[in-house]
Design an enzyme around this catalytic site. Structure first.
Site, PDB file in Angstrom:
ATOM      1  N   LYS A  19       0.834  -1.211   0.000  1.00  0.00           N
ATOM      2  CA  LYS A  19       0.000   0.000   0.000  1.00  0.00           C
ATOM      3  C   LYS A  19       0.870   1.263   0.000  1.00  0.00           C
ATOM      4  CE  LYS A  19      -2.534  -0.475   3.671  1.00  0.00           C
ATOM      5  NZ  LYS A  19      -2.136  -1.756   4.275  1.00  0.00           N
ATOM      6  N   ARG A  93      -9.945   0.843   8.562  1.00  0.00           N
ATOM      7  CA  ARG A  93      -9.535  -0.538   8.764  1.00  0.00           C
ATOM      8  C   ARG A  93     -10.620  -1.354   9.468  1.00  0.00           C
ATOM      9  NH1 ARG A  93      -3.985   0.661   8.880  1.00  0.00           N
ATOM     10  NH2 ARG A  93      -2.607  -1.113   9.042  1.00  0.00           N
ATOM     11  N   ARG A 127      12.067  -5.394   4.883  1.00  0.00           N
ATOM     12  CA  ARG A 127      11.565  -4.035   4.737  1.00  0.00           C
ATOM     13  C   ARG A 127      12.259  -3.041   5.673  1.00  0.00           C
ATOM     14  NH1 ARG A 127       5.293  -2.543   4.860  1.00  0.00           N
ATOM     15  NH2 ARG A 127       5.346  -3.291   6.993  1.00  0.00           N
ATOM     16  N   ARG A 160      10.635  -1.468  11.331  1.00  0.00           N
ATOM     17  CA  ARG A 160       9.516  -1.218  12.231  1.00  0.00           C
ATOM     18  C   ARG A 160       9.394  -2.346  13.240  1.00  0.00           C
ATOM     19  NH1 ARG A 160       4.764   0.172   8.128  1.00  0.00           N
ATOM     20  NH2 ARG A 160       3.701  -1.174   9.606  1.00  0.00           N
ATOM     21  N   ARG A 171      -0.937  -9.086  12.936  1.00  0.00           N
ATOM     22  CA  ARG A 171      -1.546  -8.068  12.075  1.00  0.00           C
ATOM     23  C   ARG A 171      -2.342  -8.724  10.954  1.00  0.00           C
ATOM     24  NH1 ARG A 171       3.615  -5.140  10.436  1.00  0.00           N
ATOM     25  NH2 ARG A 171       2.342  -3.891   9.039  1.00  0.00           N
TER      26      ARG A 171
HETATM   27  P1  ATP Z   1       1.778  -1.369   5.426  1.00  0.00           P
HETATM   28  O1  ATP Z   1       1.869   0.101   5.612  1.00  0.00           O
HETATM   29  O2  ATP Z   1       3.064  -2.028   5.180  1.00  0.00           O
HETATM   30  O3  ATP Z   1       0.722  -1.770   4.455  1.00  0.00           O
HETATM   31  P2  ATP Z   1       0.178  -1.643   7.671  1.00  0.00           P
HETATM   32  O4  ATP Z   1      -0.887  -1.130   6.754  1.00  0.00           O
HETATM   33  O5  ATP Z   1      -0.139  -2.746   8.586  1.00  0.00           O
HETATM   34  O6  ATP Z   1       1.404  -2.013   6.822  1.00  0.00           O
HETATM   35  P3  ATP Z   1       0.234   0.960   8.832  1.00  0.00           P
HETATM   36  O7  ATP Z   1      -0.897   1.348   7.966  1.00  0.00           O
HETATM   37  O8  ATP Z   1       1.453   1.760   8.708  1.00  0.00           O
HETATM   38  O9  ATP Z   1       0.719  -0.517   8.596  1.00  0.00           O
HETATM   39  O10 ATP Z   1      -0.291   0.904  10.341  1.00  0.00           O
HETATM   40  C1  ATP Z   1       0.558   0.542  11.392  1.00  0.00           C
HETATM   41  C2  ATP Z   1      -0.213   0.390  12.673  1.00  0.00           C
HETATM   42  O11 ATP Z   1      -0.872   1.632  12.995  1.00  0.00           O
HETATM   43  C3  ATP Z   1      -1.329  -0.640  12.660  1.00  0.00           C
HETATM   44  O12 ATP Z   1      -0.848  -1.950  12.904  1.00  0.00           O
HETATM   45  C4  ATP Z   1      -2.223  -0.105  13.785  1.00  0.00           C
HETATM   46  O13 ATP Z   1      -1.678  -0.414  15.045  1.00  0.00           O
HETATM   47  C5  ATP Z   1      -2.141   1.396  13.588  1.00  0.00           C
HETATM   48  N1  ATP Z   1      -3.183   1.903  12.675  1.00  0.00           N
HETATM   49  C6  ATP Z   1      -2.983   2.537  11.490  1.00  0.00           C
HETATM   50  N2  ATP Z   1      -4.143   2.858  10.897  1.00  0.00           N
HETATM   51  C7  ATP Z   1      -5.116   2.411  11.728  1.00  0.00           C
HETATM   52  C8  ATP Z   1      -6.537   2.404  11.675  1.00  0.00           C
HETATM   53  N3  ATP Z   1      -7.198   2.902  10.623  1.00  0.00           N
HETATM   54  N4  ATP Z   1      -7.212   1.850  12.713  1.00  0.00           N
HETATM   55  C9  ATP Z   1      -6.571   1.340  13.771  1.00  0.00           C
HETATM   56  N5  ATP Z   1      -5.241   1.284  13.878  1.00  0.00           N
HETATM   57  C10 ATP Z   1      -4.509   1.810  12.881  1.00  0.00           C
HETATM   58 MG    MG Z   2       0.909   1.773   5.608  1.00  0.00          MG
END
Ligand code: ATP
Ligand code: MG
Length: 218
Positions: A19, A93, A127, A160, A171
């Site tokens: 993403k 999410r 990563r 991370r 996750r």
């Molecule tokens: P990547 O960015 O590699 O796709 P990812 O999507 O799991 O991985 P991030 O979007 O960077 O990672 O989010 C990291 C963390 O931040 C999540 O695991 C969660 O703890 C928190 N987080 C981010 N967005 C949300 C959300 N919309 N609702 C709840 N927690 C969130």
């Molecule tokens: Mg992300």
């Protein structure tokens, strides 16, 4: 007189499905704002703000930040860019988040990335991120020019804490049970498009084939 079209786009996909990578290519190609919930939260953690202190343990354990905190935070972040075109990454999410955001900022375009889970597990091991900018590197795919350093600033890259294998597993479980229903939410609205592939380079041509006409880019 031309009417400036404002586009509100959203990218969905499992953790580490690319993403972040696809998002940064999109915002560059179409010159729109990138709103990444994960990057914003990590920024608060790094700056040790009140919000940062509140959410830190959720992120390090790979758990979702509670909906009420997340919705309040992202609604206010999106207000700052309400007159611009943006791409939202990492939010919503949960279905509750999707419903909340639909009321204040209905999105026009939703992209869903489909990447096999075994590819994802493998990918996070390699990563590295540049925390201040959110730039992501993958050893063997987009390897930094100097190992451990950001290409643009030369600053240190870090891994991370939530990229540890057991946290990644957590996750992915949360993604399956809580986030996957968000896909159906947008499917029902009729604004969802799927993009499949093992790498971001495989997915990217499909994304621009879809978005170029929408952004009127030749
Ligand atoms: P990547 O960015 O590699 O796709 P990812 O999507 O799991 O991985 P991030 O979007 O960077 O990672 O989010 C990291 C963390 O931040 C999540 O695991 C969660 O703890 C928190 N987080 C981010 N967005 C949300 C959300 N919309 N609702 C709840 N927690 C969130
Ligand atoms: Mg992300």
């Amino acid at each position: 007189m031309t009417v400036q079209k404002i586009l509100k786009a959203l990218i969905l996909g499992a953790p580490a499905s690319g993403k972040g990578t696809i998002s940064s290519r999109i915002v560059k190609r179409y010159n729109i704002e990138h709103v990444s919930s994960g990057d914003k939260l990590r920024d608060h953690i790094q700056k040790q703000t009140e919000l940062g202190k509140e959410v830190k343990s959720y992120l390090s354990q790979g758990k979702l930040v509670p909906d009420d905190v997340m919705i309040k935070f992202m609604v206010s972040e999106l207000k700052k860019v309400q007159d611009k075109s943006w791409l939202l990454d990492g939010f919503p999410r949960t279905v509750a988040q999707a419903q909340a955001i639909w009321k204040v900022e209905p999105v026009n375009i939703v992209l869903n990335l489909n990447v096999p889970f075994e590819v994802i597990i493998d990918r996070v091991k390699n990563r590295w991120v540049h925390l201040p900018s959110g730039r992501v590197y993958n050893i063997g795919f987009n390897t930094p020019k100097v190992m451990g350093k950001d290409d643009v600033t030369g600053e240190n890259l870090t891994q991370r804490p939530d990229d540890k294998p057991e946290v990644v597993q957590k996750r992915l479980e949360i993604y399956e049970s809580i986030t996957r229903p968000v896909i159906d939410f947008y499917k029902e609205k009729g604004i969802l498009t799927h993009f499949e592939g093992r790498t971001s380079d495989e997915i990217w041509p499909k994304v621009i084939a879809h978005l170029d006409p929408i952004f009127e880019k030749k």
